[in-house]
Scaffold this active site. Structure first.
Site, PDB file in Angstrom:
ATOM      1  N   LYS A   1      18.252  -0.378 -10.747  1.00 19.08           N
ATOM      2  CA  LYS A   1      18.218   1.076 -10.690  1.00 19.08           C
ATOM      3  C   LYS A   1      19.261   1.660 -11.647  1.00 19.08           C
ATOM      4  CE  LYS A   1      18.621   5.005  -7.498  1.00 19.08           C
ATOM      5  NZ  LYS A   1      18.829   5.420  -6.086  1.00 19.08           N
TER       6      LYS A   1
ATOM      7  N   SER B   1      15.210   8.524  -5.012  1.00 16.86           N
ATOM      8  CA  SER B   1      15.550   8.470  -6.419  1.00 16.86           C
ATOM      9  C   SER B   1      15.308   7.111  -7.076  1.00 16.86           C
ATOM     10  CB  SER B   1      17.028   8.845  -6.602  1.00 16.86           C
ATOM     11  OG  SER B   1      17.872   7.927  -5.919  1.00 16.86           O
TER      12      SER B   1
ATOM     13  N   SER C   1      16.394   7.276  -0.529  1.00 20.07           N
ATOM     14  CA  SER C   1      16.093   7.002  -1.931  1.00 20.07           C
ATOM     15  C   SER C   1      15.471   5.639  -2.182  1.00 20.07           C
ATOM     16  CB  SER C   1      17.359   7.137  -2.783  1.00 20.07           C
ATOM     17  OG  SER C   1      17.783   8.478  -2.819  1.00 20.07           O
TER      18      SER C   1
END
Length: 406
Positions: free
Chosen positions: A81, A142, A166
């Protein structure tokens, strides 16, 4: 190794083949990079692709395997990520432990870009990240690119960080597994204490492997933490809305059907909620979560909400009981944003309380979008969650791949 064969393999299967020297890490990584190159222009799941670094790392893994090094995830390509670690040469946190296990980072996955207050979307190097199931929908966020890349078979495993949902929201909307760990179990750069590292994978075996390699948690049988024999159903309480969320009826239908399937298969044993407030009813955590993240938030009120919800959850989850909810109250929204609706309404309660939670694929809504079932355990209950996910996977029909992943 061709790209289609690679895309169908789990991380555990890849590592086993590399360890037995049936295939080299270099060959696996070339297959991964080829699939990324083919799908990335349409999915936009990556901010950066680290092709040269991945090839160098794969050669290093192959040398280690030849020397007899124990690498439980040897040669497994992973997505990282964006913002949670640098390129392969500068790892941090859980990524460092995945490297020690033999993983090969192939790139930084997309996260939301600047300019909007909502975070359930992603921006790759080539544009907005699309959902592999429906290109007109968001993959969530996210950890947007991590979920899309795993769902599309670009990588079998990707890292995430979960501060409000997320990991679990994109896992639900992309039809993969997404685990948020117990707050404080692993290091994360978040002063509020609301965020926790997590992982996105496609199968239970890979989730168990991540738990063993990163936080060092061995797998165990479902029911063990409750003092029951391995394989016996685990007590669980179902809530479609935690008492405050306005959950989409189609999402509730799909996730409740998944719960009924788990009960019929003997994975869980549904129990009625207990306690003065109904057990599965919480105070809406949204205002408290927002106050704790705001410089001028009402922290006293936030802590009162947190204390009350903690007390209710401690009662509810005592004795190894699980809480089952939809992972999100809504279906994936379009690329124009969610409007005024919080997709995190059912997830951020457990960032506030610190409990571990996993989103597992529950099925498809009427418009062809995946929905996720959220399973919550007591703090430190990651092994129980992994065992329930394994049992659930065995009880469910094999999941099909998203149409946009071919």
């Amino acid at each position: 190794m061709d790209g289609e064969t690679y895309a169908g393999l789990s991380a555990v299967a890849i590592a086993g083949a590399v360890a037995r020297r049936e295939v080299s890490a270099a060959e696996v990584v070339e297959a991964a990079l080829g699939r990324v190159a083919r799908l990335e222009p349409s999915l936009c799941a990556f901010r950066e692709v680290w092709a040269d670094g991945a090839r160098a790392r794969a050669a290093e893994v192959d040398r280690g395997v030849a020397a007899g090094d124990r690498l439980p995830l040897a040669g497994v390509p992973i997505g990282v990520k964006a913002g949670t670690a640098g390129p392969a040469g500068r790892p941090a946190g859980p990524v460092r432990r995945l490297l020690a296990a033999g993983c090969v980072p192939v790139g930084a996955t997309s996260v939301p870009g600047p300019g909007t207050p909502w975070r359930t979307w992603g921006l790759g190097a080539g544009g907005p990240t699309v959902n592999p199931w429906r290109r007109d929908r968001s993959p969530g966020g996210s950890s947007a690119g991590s979920a899309a890349a795993v769902a599309a078979g670009m990588v079998p495993m990707a890292t995430g960080a979960d501060g409000a949902g997320s990991v679990r929201v994109p896992a639900a909307w992309c039809g993969v597994l997404g685990l948020k760990t117990t707050n404080g179990l692993l290091p994360v750069a978040d002063r509020s204490g609301l965020a926790a590292p997590g992982v996105l994978v496609r199968c239970a075996a890979d989730l168990a492997a991540w738990l063993e390699c990163v936080p060092g948690i061995p797998a165990r049988g479902a029911g063990e933490s409750a003092g029951e024999g391995a394989g016996e159903p685990v007590a669980a309480v179902w809530s479609p809305d935690l008492g405050f969320a306005q959950s989409d009826p189609d999402v509730v239908r799909v996730t409740r059907a998944a719960v009924d399937g788990l009960a019929a298969a003997g994975v869980v044993r549904l129990e009625p909620p207990e306690g003065p407030e109904g057990g599965a009813v919480l105070l809406d955590p949204g205002p408290a979560w927002l106050a704790l993240r705001a410089p001028d938030g009402d922290r006293a009120a936030a802590q009162r909400t947190r204390a009350e919800n903690d007390a209710r959850l401690d009662t509810l989850l005592a004795g190894g009981r699980l809480l089952l909810t939809p992972a999100t109250p809504n279906r994936p929204h379009g690329h124009d944003g969610p409007g005024d609706r919080y997709s995190t309404a059912l997830t951020w309660a457990f960032n506030l309380s610190g409990h571990p939670a996993v989103s597992v694929p529950a099925g498809l809504t009427g418009d062809g979008c995946p929905a996720g079932l959220q399973i919550v355990a007591a703090r430190g209950g990651e092994a129980l969650l992994a065992s329930v996910v394994r049992a659930a996977e065995g009880a469910a029909p094999p999941a099909r791949a998203p149409g946009g992943a071919g």
